[in-house]
Scaffold this motif. Structure first.
Motif, PDB file in Angstrom:
ATOM      1  N   TYR A 156       0.864  -1.147  -0.184  1.00  0.00           N
ATOM      2  CA  TYR A 156      -0.225  -0.208  -0.007  1.00  0.00           C
ATOM      3  C   TYR A 156       0.958   1.467  -0.074  1.00  0.00           C
ATOM      4  O   TYR A 156       1.735   1.324   0.803  1.00  0.00           O
ATOM      5  N   CYS A 203       0.806   5.379  -0.009  1.00  0.00           N
ATOM      6  CA  CYS A 203      -0.194   6.363   0.288  1.00  0.00           C
ATOM      7  C   CYS A 203      -0.076   7.609  -0.987  1.00  0.00           C
ATOM      8  O   CYS A 203       1.059   7.909  -1.445  1.00  0.00           O
ATOM      9  N   CYS A 243      -6.705   5.492   4.822  1.00  0.00           N
ATOM     10  CA  CYS A 243      -5.871   4.483   4.453  1.00  0.00           C
ATOM     11  C   CYS A 243      -5.818   3.208   5.254  1.00  0.00           C
ATOM     12  O   CYS A 243      -5.734   2.157   4.528  1.00  0.00           O
ATOM     13  N   HIS A 279       1.004  10.825  10.160  1.00  0.00           N
ATOM     14  CA  HIS A 279       0.080  10.165   9.067  1.00  0.00           C
ATOM     15  C   HIS A 279       0.018   8.485   9.452  1.00  0.00           C
ATOM     16  O   HIS A 279      -0.644   7.656   9.899  1.00  0.00           O
ATOM     17  N   HIS A 280       1.431   8.015   9.387  1.00  0.00           N
ATOM     18  CA  HIS A 280       1.495   6.740   9.526  1.00  0.00           C
ATOM     19  C   HIS A 280       1.584   5.933  10.937  1.00  0.00           C
ATOM     20  O   HIS A 280       1.054   5.114  11.130  1.00  0.00           O
ATOM     21  N   GLU A 299      -2.065   5.682  11.415  1.00  0.00           N
ATOM     22  CA  GLU A 299      -2.715   4.503  10.614  1.00  0.00           C
ATOM     23  C   GLU A 299      -2.375   3.340  11.516  1.00  0.00           C
ATOM     24  O   GLU A 299      -3.424   2.508  11.484  1.00  0.00           O
TER      25      GLU A 299
HETATM   26 ZN    ZN Z   1      -1.962   7.069   4.043  1.00  0.00          ZN
END
Ligand code: ZN
Ligand code: AMP
Length: 471
Positions: A27, A29, A213, A238-239, A242
């Motif tokens: 995956y 982003c 995500c 962000h990660h 996530e």
């Molecule tokens: Zn993302």
């Protein structure tokens, strides 16, 4: 040698072992689509497309998912400026982004999900997080992730939770007083006048950025994936967010390997829209073939910062053209070669050339060191330039050319220009045949079929569409 990947999570190079033998779930982003992409955004696209191509070359089946963030403050702002729906803006820039990707020879992802089409999944995951005590609703209907409920928060960015959090109210910006903790982040937020919104059990509103995500990765790849990737600015928050969302909701390790590309800089500052120091891919395409941009990106290791400059682009142009010229020359000599076979000496030389292929593989196996991999292609080019002669045999010349084209192709670099032209011509004919069939001009459709057959291309009509078979 096995493939090694630098994992941001462990800060180590690790041997790549897929969760399921032979398959890779990856995956990456994708961009927020409110403008043409700049060449900083192009770096992860090119880098991770090359990772994918190398893995596929090694026989792995890669399921590659990359999203488009099509609901966001910047998209809404632009829509208001232009007096159109937000979807008009996002659809326009998704189409433009796909054109840029094709021009950079970045393969389309297996799936390109859109945030706005995955709202149901987001509502479900948010509800799960609330049910498990990992999220809470504030008085105005905002849903926050309860960061302190996820013990491992900070494991990717190697940040100490206590330093980060401290329950420090001064970290709270205005309007966020309703958070339990400064580090809590938004999963769902109430609509504002004139903005797109969706109904939810908590309020009419729209998702926070991070949840999309987690949800798309789960839907298209499952709870556990092999590789999650993006630019290094995404590591935090962000990660990290996530991971918190996915692992808290699914109870499984989200991604085994985390890969992050370093920045593309200009004057040693990150190229970004907000700093205004950017070139779009489109700007560059006015001056250069985008193969040269691709070559430029791959001339550095993906974890090293890369400074964009006119000089480096010129150097990339020379480097790329050196390969193209060598391939052209080999083709020219092949056409003129008198004899088909290969002499014993040529066989030995071709064997020697395998050494450069091994060097290329060794560089790629070492955390995708494209800088060294390209150096190996150059060595092969030099070897070919020295050993390909007017009286060389066809099979030998062909063998050298095939090796150079194969290695370039793994990097996504098109170096056999004629072949590219041929493909365009073939595509045009296929298109024309489709149109002829639609217009019930079967005579012309058959004529084109024969024309293609003469070029060594057979067409098979299948339920999925037209399949091309080289004969
Ligand atoms: Zn993302
Ligand atoms: P964005 O649209 O800002 O979310 O960015 C999309 C992708 O491009 C993310 O993976 C970012 O990390 C990456 N990115 C943005 N700017 C740069 C840059 N200057 N250098 C490298 N990667 C970047």
């Amino acid at each position: 040698m096995s493939m090694k990947i630098y994992n941001t999570l462990t800060r180590k190079k690790e041997e790549f072992v897929p969760l399921e033998p032979g398959k890779v779930k990856m995956y990456v982003c994708g961009p927020t689509v409110y403008n043409l992409i700049h060449i900083g955004n192009a770096r992860p696209m090119i880098v991770f497309d090359t990772v994918r191509r190398y893995m596929e070359h090694k026989g792995l089946e890669v399921n590659y998912v990359s999203n488009f963030t099509d609901v966001d403050d910047k998209i809404i702002k632009k829509a208001i400026e232009e007096g159109v729906e937000a979807s008009v803006i996002s659809e326009r820039y998704i189409a433009e982004c796909k054109k840029d990707m094709a021009a950079m020879n970045v393969k389309p992802a297996t799936t390109h999900p859109l945030a706005t089409e995955e709202i149901c999944g987001m509502l479900e995951m948010i509800q799960t997080l609330i049910d498990k005590g990992h999220a809470y609703t504030a008085a105005d209907g905002t849903v926050y992730f309860r960061t302190r409920s996820f013990q491992e928060y900070g494991k990717l960015s190697h940040k100490n939770l206590d330093d980060l959090r401290g329950g420090n109210r001064s970290l709270l910006v205005s309007g966020e007083e309703q958070k339990e903790d400064a580090l809590d982040f938004v999963l769902w937020k109430p609509k504002k006048e004139g903005e797109p919104y969706w109904e939810s059990p908590w309020c009419d509103g729209r998702p926070g950025w991070h949840i999309e995500c987690s949800v798309m990765s789960k839907k298209y790849l499952g709870d556990e994936i092999d590789i999650h990737a993006g630019g290094e600015d995404l590591v935090f928050p962000h990660h990290e967010n996530e991971i918190a969302q996915s692992e808290a909701a699914n109870g499984k390790t989200f991604a085994k390997y985390w890969m992050h590309n370093a920045f593309l800089n200009i004057d040693n500052k990150k190229m970004s829209k907000s700093l205004g120091n950017f070139f779009t891919v489109r700007d560059i395409s006015e001056k250069y073939d985008l193969q040269i941009l691709r070559f430029f990106m791959l001339s550095a290791h993906y974890r090293s910062p890369l400074n964009f400059s006119a000089e480096l682009m010129e150097a990339a142009k020379n480097g790329y053209e050196r390969i193209v010229t060598c391939v052209d020359n080999l083709k020219f000599l092949t056409e003129k070669a008198k004899s088909e076979g290969m002499s014993g000496a040529e066989e030995a030389l071709l064997q020697e050339a395998e050494g450069f292929v091994a060097k290329f593989d060794e560089a790629m196996d070492d955390d995708f060191n494209t800088a060294d991999a390209i150096a190996a292609i150059f060595e092969l080019v030099k070897f070919a330039n020295t050993n390909a002669k007017e009286d060389s045999n066809k099979a030998f010349l062909q063998g050298l050319k095939d090796k150079i084209v194969m290695l370039s192709d793994i990097c996504g670099l098109i170096v056999d220009k004629q072949e590219e032209l041929l493909d365009e011509e073939i595509e045009r004919l296929i298109q024309e045949r489709q149109e002829a069939k639609k217009a019930k001009n079967f005579a012309r459709a058959d004529e084109i079929r024969d024309e293609l057959l003469a070029k060594g291309i057979a067409l098979k009509d299948t339920r999925e569409g037209v399949k091309i078979v080289r004969v």
